[in-house]
Design an enzyme around this catalytic site. Structure first.
Site, PDB file in Angstrom:
ATOM      1  N   GLU A   1      -3.989 -34.311 -12.010  1.00 28.54           N
ATOM      2  CA  GLU A   1      -4.964 -35.365 -12.288  1.00 28.54           C
ATOM      3  C   GLU A   1      -6.023 -35.412 -11.188  1.00 28.54           C
ATOM      4  O   GLU A   1      -7.209 -35.536 -11.451  1.00 28.54           O
ATOM      5  CB  GLU A   1      -4.229 -36.708 -12.399  1.00 28.54           C
ATOM      6  CG  GLU A   1      -5.113 -37.823 -12.885  1.00 28.54           C
ATOM      7  CD  GLU A   1      -4.345 -39.123 -13.057  1.00 28.54           C
ATOM      8  OE1 GLU A   1      -4.998 -40.112 -13.409  1.00 28.54           O
ATOM      9  OE2 GLU A   1      -3.119 -39.146 -12.834  1.00 28.54           O
TER      10      GLU A   1
ATOM     11  N   ARG B   1      13.838 -30.481 -11.196  1.00 28.18           N
ATOM     12  CA  ARG B   1      14.853 -30.826 -12.190  1.00 28.18           C
ATOM     13  C   ARG B   1      15.188 -29.686 -13.138  1.00 28.18           C
ATOM     14  O   ARG B   1      16.233 -29.702 -13.773  1.00 28.18           O
ATOM     15  CB  ARG B   1      14.465 -32.121 -12.890  1.00 28.18           C
ATOM     16  CG  ARG B   1      14.582 -33.302 -11.904  1.00 28.18           C
ATOM     17  CD  ARG B   1      14.091 -34.611 -12.450  1.00 28.18           C
ATOM     18  NE  ARG B   1      12.671 -34.657 -12.713  1.00 28.18           N
ATOM     19  CZ  ARG B   1      11.733 -34.989 -11.836  1.00 28.18           C
ATOM     20  NH1 ARG B   1      12.071 -35.327 -10.608  1.00 28.18           N
ATOM     21  NH2 ARG B   1      10.475 -35.015 -12.169  1.00 28.18           N
TER      22      ARG B   1
END
Length: 181
Positions: A102, A65
């Site tokens: 993560e 993006r």
């Protein structure tokens, strides 16, 4: 920050989607911002107003993006645009920076020679969450001897404390998102 209604228009054009991509996540969807030509223009204009007089020579957009918001900013301020991509997407010689997720790690890459030691770089992405991607992008830029002037994002998820990972790196954000589902 502009008090002329632009930030409010941008914020109201971003759709929050609960439990995407997994339960407990409130996804900030900028595709609805892109469907609103005025909100999209406001986003670009606010960034251009901020950076037009800062001697930026490179706008580095983080995949994917950052590729939407970076090029219009680069064109408007007279800077070159450099894509920072996921592995094995750029032809030719690249430098890489690995960063933690993560669960596990990921990597981003940039063409060798795209950014020069004397460049002043603006890093653009749509969102700052944990800060891992922006931190890796900044490390890539600094490794070639260029200066990161600032990181610019449309949205910040402040609860994830991404700014902490960036240390004293300047960060500019248009919209603070609520992360509660």
């Amino acid at each position: 920050m502009a008090s002329d209604g632009r930030v409010e228009r941008i914020a109201s054009s971003i759709r929050a989607i609960p439990n995407f991509p997994k339960p407990g996540i409130l996804f900030q969807d900028i595709t609805t911002l892109l469907l609103d030509p005025q909100a999209f223009r406001d986003t670009s204009d606010l960034f251009v107003e901020r950076y037009k007089d800062k001697d930026i020579t490179v706008v580095a957009g983080v995949e994917a993006r950052g590729f939407i918001f970076g090029p219009p900013i680069a064109l408007a301020i007279g800077a070159k645009f450099v894509p920072i991509r996921k592995p094995k997407k750029l032809p030719g010689e690249v430098i890489s920076e690995e960063y933690s997720l993560e669960y596990g790690t990921d990597k981003i890459e940039m063409h060798v020679g795209a950014v020069q030691p004397n460049d002043r770089v603006l890093i653009v992405d749509d969102l700052i969450a944990t800060g891992g991607t922006l931190c890796a992008a900044a490390k890539l830029i600094e490794r070639v001897g260029a200066k990161v002037v600032e990181c610019a994002c449309v949205i910040e998820l402040p609860e994830l404390k991404g700014r902490d990972k960036l240390g004293d790196m300047p960060v500019f954000v248009l919209v603070q998102a609520d992360e509660s589902v």
